[in-house]
Design a protein around this motif. Structure first.
Motif, mmCIF file in Angstrom:
data_model
loop_
_atom_site.group_PDB
_atom_site.id
_atom_site.type_symbol
_atom_site.label_atom_id
_atom_site.label_comp_id
_atom_site.label_asym_id
_atom_site.label_seq_id
_atom_site.Cartn_x
_atom_site.Cartn_y
_atom_site.Cartn_z
ATOM 1 N N ALA A 19 0.805 -1.218 0.000
ATOM 2 C CA ALA A 19 0.000 0.000 0.000
ATOM 3 C C ALA A 19 0.839 1.270 0.000
ATOM 4 O O ALA A 19 0.294 2.368 0.109
ATOM 5 C CB ALA A 19 -0.950 -0.024 1.196
ATOM 6 N N GLY A 20 2.150 1.124 -0.095
ATOM 7 C CA GLY A 20 3.009 2.324 -0.162
ATOM 8 C C GLY A 20 2.864 3.226 1.052
ATOM 9 O O GLY A 20 2.830 4.455 0.924
ATOM 10 N N LEU A 21 2.827 2.630 2.215
ATOM 11 C CA LEU A 21 2.513 3.397 3.426
ATOM 12 C C LEU A 21 3.715 4.050 4.097
ATOM 13 O O LEU A 21 3.536 4.862 4.994
ATOM 14 C CB LEU A 21 1.825 2.475 4.457
ATOM 15 C CG LEU A 21 0.512 1.837 3.999
ATOM 16 C CD1 LEU A 21 -0.010 0.871 5.062
ATOM 17 C CD2 LEU A 21 -0.535 2.913 3.726
ATOM 18 N N SER A 22 4.930 3.647 3.699
ATOM 19 C CA SER A 22 6.095 4.080 4.473
ATOM 20 C C SER A 22 7.015 5.016 3.706
ATOM 21 O O SER A 22 7.991 4.570 3.083
ATOM 22 C CB SER A 22 6.887 2.849 4.927
ATOM 23 O OG SER A 22 6.237 2.231 6.009
ATOM 24 N N ASN A 25 10.930 4.617 3.098
ATOM 25 C CA ASN A 25 11.254 3.198 2.874
ATOM 26 C C ASN A 25 11.050 2.993 1.369
ATOM 27 O O ASN A 25 9.916 2.913 0.884
ATOM 28 C CB ASN A 25 10.296 2.355 3.730
ATOM 29 C CG ASN A 25 10.297 0.871 3.393
ATOM 30 O OD1 ASN A 25 10.782 0.462 2.344
ATOM 31 N ND2 ASN A 25 9.727 0.073 4.272
ATOM 32 N N SER A 28 8.880 0.101 -0.072
ATOM 33 C CA SER A 28 7.438 0.300 0.170
ATOM 34 C C SER A 28 6.871 1.318 -0.815
ATOM 35 O O SER A 28 5.831 1.097 -1.436
ATOM 36 C CB SER A 28 7.212 0.769 1.617
ATOM 37 O OG SER A 28 6.012 1.493 1.744
ATOM 38 N N ASN A 109 10.586 -4.594 14.851
ATOM 39 C CA ASN A 109 9.964 -3.353 15.317
ATOM 40 C C ASN A 109 8.909 -3.590 16.392
ATOM 41 O O ASN A 109 8.182 -2.672 16.770
ATOM 42 C CB ASN A 109 9.299 -2.602 14.159
ATOM 43 C CG ASN A 109 10.246 -2.347 13.013
ATOM 44 O OD1 ASN A 109 10.019 -2.812 11.903
ATOM 45 N ND2 ASN A 109 11.316 -1.629 13.277
ATOM 46 N N HIS A 136 -0.010 3.437 10.070
ATOM 47 C CA HIS A 136 -0.353 2.005 10.109
ATOM 48 C C HIS A 136 0.402 1.273 11.204
ATOM 49 O O HIS A 136 -0.101 0.310 11.777
ATOM 50 C CB HIS A 136 -0.119 1.343 8.741
ATOM 51 C CG HIS A 136 1.304 1.277 8.268
ATOM 52 N ND1 HIS A 136 2.068 2.380 8.015
ATOM 53 C CD2 HIS A 136 2.109 0.213 7.991
ATOM 54 C CE1 HIS A 136 3.276 2.015 7.591
ATOM 55 N NE2 HIS A 136 3.319 0.693 7.589
ATOM 56 N N ARG A 137 1.608 1.749 11.522
ATOM 57 C CA ARG A 137 2.418 1.052 12.514
ATOM 58 C C ARG A 137 2.057 1.524 13.939
ATOM 59 O O ARG A 137 2.201 0.766 14.900
ATOM 60 C CB ARG A 137 3.898 1.258 12.198
ATOM 61 C CG ARG A 137 4.223 0.820 10.766
ATOM 62 C CD ARG A 137 5.442 -0.020 10.650
ATOM 63 N NE ARG A 137 5.381 -1.219 11.431
ATOM 64 C CZ ARG A 137 6.377 -2.093 11.568
ATOM 65 N NH1 ARG A 137 7.514 -1.852 10.961
ATOM 66 N NH2 ARG A 137 6.254 -3.178 12.296
ATOM 67 N N ARG A 212 12.959 8.252 12.386
ATOM 68 C CA ARG A 212 11.875 7.628 13.151
ATOM 69 C C ARG A 212 12.209 7.463 14.644
ATOM 70 O O ARG A 212 11.319 7.405 15.468
ATOM 71 C CB ARG A 212 11.552 6.252 12.573
ATOM 72 C CG ARG A 212 11.041 6.264 11.141
ATOM 73 C CD ARG A 212 10.348 4.942 10.861
ATOM 74 N NE ARG A 212 10.253 4.616 9.457
ATOM 75 C CZ ARG A 212 9.650 3.523 9.002
ATOM 76 N NH1 ARG A 212 9.110 2.652 9.846
ATOM 77 N NH2 ARG A 212 9.582 3.270 7.713
ATOM 78 N N HIS A 248 15.906 2.553 9.153
ATOM 79 C CA HIS A 248 16.232 1.963 10.462
ATOM 80 C C HIS A 248 17.725 1.641 10.457
ATOM 81 O O HIS A 248 18.298 1.362 9.393
ATOM 82 C CB HIS A 248 15.479 0.635 10.684
ATOM 83 C CG HIS A 248 14.017 0.766 10.945
ATOM 84 N ND1 HIS A 248 13.076 -0.062 10.379
ATOM 85 C CD2 HIS A 248 13.325 1.613 11.741
ATOM 86 C CE1 HIS A 248 11.869 0.259 10.803
ATOM 87 N NE2 HIS A 248 11.986 1.282 11.634
ATOM 88 N N ASP A 250 18.983 -1.098 11.212
ATOM 89 C CA ASP A 250 19.224 -2.456 10.711
ATOM 90 C C ASP A 250 19.206 -2.547 9.186
ATOM 91 O O ASP A 250 19.287 -3.624 8.614
ATOM 92 C CB ASP A 250 18.294 -3.491 11.362
ATOM 93 C CG ASP A 250 16.837 -3.363 10.964
ATOM 94 O OD1 ASP A 250 16.512 -2.540 10.090
ATOM 95 O OD2 ASP A 250 16.000 -4.097 11.540
ATOM 96 N N ASN A 358 8.308 -4.752 0.618
ATOM 97 C CA ASN A 358 7.812 -3.730 1.546
ATOM 98 C C ASN A 358 8.938 -3.220 2.446
ATOM 99 O O ASN A 358 8.694 -2.573 3.458
ATOM 100 C CB ASN A 358 6.683 -4.304 2.419
ATOM 101 C CG ASN A 358 5.318 -3.828 1.948
ATOM 102 O OD1 ASN A 358 5.207 -2.780 1.324
ATOM 103 N ND2 ASN A 358 4.278 -4.586 2.271
ATOM 104 N N CYS A 364 14.479 -7.855 9.666
ATOM 105 C CA CYS A 364 13.222 -7.180 10.071
ATOM 106 C C CYS A 364 12.213 -8.179 10.590
ATOM 107 O O CYS A 364 11.361 -7.851 11.404
ATOM 108 C CB CYS A 364 12.580 -6.475 8.884
ATOM 109 S SG CYS A 364 13.606 -5.256 8.098
#
Ligand code: SUG
Length: 440
Positions: A19-22, A25, A28, A109, A136-137, A212, A248, A250, A358, A364
């Motif tokens: 959904a391309g939410l990030s 990232n 994503s 996460n 979303h997170r 973040r 992140h 990582d 994603n 992760c």
């Protein structure tokens, strides 16, 4: 009693989609709208768990969160029965996607975890990440905390904290920005926290993409977990790499025991950071620092080289890397040499493409928890992966998961029914009892 590292992998949920939410990232963002295959995603994750179980590592499964999160949609004012809520929310696709994401699969996460050897009260401490930076997170922490309490139930051995205040000053993304280094798993180690910005003071920070994690959040967790300040190190991630897609730590570094494997551009004042880690470790830190002349930051982000898992093997380490690393010529060349002259003895490549699209690589997908034998025995027994559990989980995925899902399918009331049915059965397979609100 000897301690070892256990990996708690997030099982990919039935609503896995793109959904391309990030923002920030790159994977994503670039895969927005692509059709996902939740069944393949879950099976790829299970195959990774099985590969490590077969090699003798302690491997466990964390169940996904319930999605679509109809309760969250109701909080946003969508009304009616479940099907009506979904139909109404479909008119606001961004909100529906946020409430439907299977993002809890990335259990790096889920929380920050401190092993009992590092904490003042000798318990293993857990703080669920508040994940405030992404809508979303940010819907995850409460339910994640509930699941962690069910999986680590014994209050004598395990301490559970609430997520930090849900404010940008305390932005916290959990273990993805936290590395524990130690000469031995069971001995007091160094807890290494990496942040993107301070949280309250102005200072160096990225311009294009969000930082973040804040230093304020990392410091609060160190206090909550009762960590020894002489063995706690805070470092700032280089803002330029965040702007290049390293959302992140990582994505640019991974550590295990006395080994740190990172890119030379990972930290602000990196030489001082290594020196501090070395001093805190009280032993010699082994470092593999990859120069930009060998692998650019862009290549590291594309291949997810540093999102590999680093696992202890006899006399060294195993690197579990995503298959994308074997496909990139610069990374493949580098990895071929790595096993010749570093403590990394072997590189194992696995196909995790569904999650990778994603921005979720091998590291992760797992939450590391160092446990003594006694602590291990206090974990809810049904979450450990066994030969039989693996077979049951694969069959369960085959039975319940779709092999195609696009963002527009999220409004389908049948998807919610299928998902809840699957999760209800899953709590039986994992022996966790009623952990989901719809089971209450
Ligand atoms: O938070 N992707 C996750 C990936 C998390 C990776 N975790 C670690 N690096 N430890 C994120 O950006 C994308 C969902 C979507 O676009 O549909 C997403 O949430």
């Amino acid at each position: 009693m000897s301690s070892r590292e256990a990996n708690f992998d997030g099982l990919v949920g039935p609503t896995h989609n793109y959904a391309g939410l990030s923002a920030g990232n790159l994977a994503s963002e670039s895969n927005l709208g692509r059709k996902a295959n939740p069944r393949a995603a879950a099976l790829q994750g299970l195959a990774k768990m099985k590969a490590l179980h077969d090699r003798g590592y302690w491997q466990a499964v964390l169940p996904p969160l319930q999605r679509p999160d109809v309760a969250a949609l109701r909080r946003l004012g969508f009304i009616g029965d479940d099907a009506q809520v979904l139909v109404a929310a479909a008119k606001e696709p961004v909100l529906l996607a946020a409430c439907s994401s299977a993002s809890s699969m990335w259990t790096a996460n889920a929380a920050t975890v401190s092993p009992s050897a590092d904490t003042a009260d000798g318990r293993v401490h857990f703080t669920p990440a508040n994940l405030v930076n992404k809508l979303h997170r940010a819907l995850e922490p409460e339910a994640t905390g509930r699941i962690l309490r069910a999986v680590f139930p014994d209050p004598v051995r395990f301490a559970h904290h609430a997520a930090l205040p849900a404010h940008e000053s305390f932005g916290d993304e959990g273990a993805a920005n936290h590395t524990r280094l130690a000469m031995d798993y069971g001995k007091a180690g160094v807890e290494f926290f990496v942040y993107g910005k301070h949280g309250a003071r102005p200072g160096k920070q990225p311009h294009r993409y969000p930082a973040r994690q804040t230093r304020l959040a990392s410091e609060a967790i160190a206090r909550l977990h009762g960590l020894d300040s002489r063995r706690t190190v805070f470092a700032q991630q280089e803002p330029a790499v965040i702007d290049a897609g390293v959302f992140h730590n990582d994505v640019i570094a991974v550590g295990n025991l006395d080994l740190l494997f990172c890119h030379e551009s990972a930290y602000v004042k990196s030489m001082a950071v290594y020196a501090e880690l070395e001093r805190a470790l009280g032993g010699s830190l082994r470092r593999i620092v990859v120069p930009a002349s060998r692998i650019s930051v862009a290549t590291a982000v594309r291949s997810y080289l540093f999102n590999s898992q680093l696992l202890a093997v006899d006399g060294g380490h195993l690197l579990l890397a995503p298959e994308e690393c074997a496909e990139d010529p610069a990374v493949a060349d580098y990895l071929a040499e790595l096993t010749e002259h570093t403590p990394i003895r072997e590189v194992l490549h696995l196909d995790l493409r569904q999650s990778m699209r994603n921005g979720g690589g091998p590291a992760c997908l797992r939450l590391r928890v160092v446990l003594s034998e006694e602590e291990r025995a206090a974990v809810a027994p049904g979450v450990w992966l066994t030969e039989d559990k693996y077979a049951r989980l694969c069959a369960w995925v085959e039975r319940h998961y779709r092999d195609e899902l696009a963002p527009e399918d999220l409004a389908d009331p049948a998807l919610l029914k299928e998902s809840n049915l699957a999760l209800d059965e899953l709590t039986g397979i994992l022996g966790l009892g009623a952990i989901y609100p719809f089971q209450q």
